[in-house]
Scaffold this motif. Sequence first.
Motif, PDB file in Angstrom:
ATOM      1  N   VAL A   1      -2.737  -4.612  -4.068  1.00  0.00           N
ATOM      2  CA  VAL A   1      -3.456  -5.025  -2.863  1.00  0.00           C
ATOM      3  C   VAL A   1      -3.696  -3.824  -1.949  1.00  0.00           C
ATOM      4  CG1 VAL A   1      -3.332  -6.450  -0.779  1.00  0.00           C
ATOM      5  CG2 VAL A   1      -2.679  -7.399  -2.979  1.00  0.00           C
ATOM      6  N   ALA A   2      -2.719  -2.938  -1.845  1.00  0.00           N
ATOM      7  CA  ALA A   2      -2.899  -1.728  -1.035  1.00  0.00           C
ATOM      8  C   ALA A   2      -4.009  -0.847  -1.609  1.00  0.00           C
ATOM      9  CB  ALA A   2      -1.596  -0.950  -0.959  1.00  0.00           C
ATOM     10  N   LEU A   3      -4.079  -0.746  -2.922  1.00  0.00           N
ATOM     11  CA  LEU A   3      -5.130   0.027  -3.571  1.00  0.00           C
ATOM     12  C   LEU A   3      -6.496  -0.621  -3.344  1.00  0.00           C
ATOM     13  CD1 LEU A   3      -5.895   2.413  -5.349  1.00  0.00           C
ATOM     14  CD2 LEU A   3      -5.337   1.026  -7.348  1.00  0.00           C
ATOM     15  N   ALA A   4      -6.568  -1.941  -3.401  1.00  0.00           N
ATOM     16  CA  ALA A   4      -7.819  -2.648  -3.124  1.00  0.00           C
ATOM     17  C   ALA A   4      -8.249  -2.429  -1.673  1.00  0.00           C
ATOM     18  CB  ALA A   4      -7.665  -4.134  -3.420  1.00  0.00           C
ATOM     19  N   ASN A   5      -7.284  -2.408  -0.770  1.00  0.00           N
ATOM     20  CA  ASN A   5      -7.563  -2.125   0.630  1.00  0.00           C
ATOM     21  C   ASN A   5      -8.144  -0.721   0.785  1.00  0.00           C
ATOM     22  OD1 ASN A   5      -7.614  -1.973   3.394  1.00  0.00           O
ATOM     23  ND2 ASN A   5      -5.473  -2.472   3.686  1.00  0.00           N
ATOM     24  N   LYS A   6      -7.573   0.235   0.088  1.00  0.00           N
ATOM     25  CA  LYS A   6      -8.062   1.612   0.130  1.00  0.00           C
ATOM     26  C   LYS A   6      -9.483   1.692  -0.434  1.00  0.00           C
ATOM     27  CE  LYS A   6      -6.598   6.266  -1.130  1.00  0.00           C
ATOM     28  NZ  LYS A   6      -5.580   7.062  -1.810  1.00  0.00           N
ATOM     29  N   MET A   7      -9.745   0.939  -1.487  1.00  0.00           N
ATOM     30  CA  MET A   7     -11.089   0.911  -2.066  1.00  0.00           C
ATOM     31  C   MET A   7     -12.086   0.338  -1.061  1.00  0.00           C
ATOM     32  SD  MET A   7     -10.010  -0.339  -5.920  1.00  0.00           S
ATOM     33  CE  MET A   7     -11.359  -1.452  -6.015  1.00  0.00           C
ATOM     34  N   ALA A   8     -11.707  -0.716  -0.342  1.00  0.00           N
ATOM     35  CA  ALA A   8     -12.594  -1.329   0.648  1.00  0.00           C
ATOM     36  C   ALA A   8     -12.901  -0.357   1.780  1.00  0.00           C
ATOM     37  CB  ALA A   8     -11.964  -2.603   1.204  1.00  0.00           C
ATOM     38  N   ARG A   9     -11.907   0.396   2.210  1.00  0.00           N
ATOM     39  CA  ARG A   9     -12.131   1.395   3.262  1.00  0.00           C
ATOM     40  C   ARG A   9     -13.060   2.501   2.785  1.00  0.00           C
ATOM     41  NH1 ARG A   9      -6.842   2.267   6.867  1.00  0.00           N
ATOM     42  NH2 ARG A   9      -6.183   0.116   7.043  1.00  0.00           N
ATOM     43  N   THR A  10     -12.912   2.894   1.531  1.00  0.00           N
ATOM     44  CA  THR A  10     -13.800   3.912   0.961  1.00  0.00           C
ATOM     45  C   THR A  10     -15.233   3.392   0.894  1.00  0.00           C
ATOM     46  OG1 THR A  10     -11.960   4.779  -0.355  1.00  0.00           O
ATOM     47  CG2 THR A  10     -14.176   5.410  -1.033  1.00  0.00           C
ATOM     48  N   ILE A  11     -15.391   2.139   0.489  1.00  0.00           N
ATOM     49  CA  ILE A  11     -16.720   1.523   0.439  1.00  0.00           C
ATOM     50  C   ILE A  11     -17.351   1.547   1.825  1.00  0.00           C
ATOM     51  CG2 ILE A  11     -17.916  -0.691   0.165  1.00  0.00           C
ATOM     52  CD1 ILE A  11     -15.946  -1.268  -2.158  1.00  0.00           C
TER      53      ILE A  11
END
Length: 145
Positions: free
Chosen positions: A110-120
């Motif tokens: 979930v933390a990695l998905a959060n990081k991906m969303a911020r990058t997007i």
Amino acid sequence: MQRQEAECQRLAPIPGVGLLTATAVVATVADARSFRSGREFAAFWVWSHSSRDRGRIKLLGISKRGDLYLRTLLIHGARTLLTTQSRADRELDPWLRGLLSRRPKNVAIVALANKMARTIWALMAHGRTFDRSWGRPAMHVPAVS
């Protein structure tokens, strides 16, 4: 249509995102600049409730608000990325390795998905392309004389 297609091509190279997630984000988000930050963007679509108690942040779990389809795509993309990076022949990202040493696997996903969303959000809001080496110290290569 042309702008959306170019936007998808810029988001697809993000590890764990791919073309399906990129098209879903572009179709769902009209203007990324309507969010003040990547944190607000990620919180709107996917994430965790938090409680600020005496300066400490306590995560209370994943919220069910936001777009279920987009949240699912980001979580599955992060899970796939973690699985492929965890293979014996590959070196795990230092940030992810440290996170896995402190937290359970699903929390790290979930933390990695959060990081991906911020990058997007960063790429969409600022009109940039993904650069894998951004934010990492540049390696000094001596000049050949």
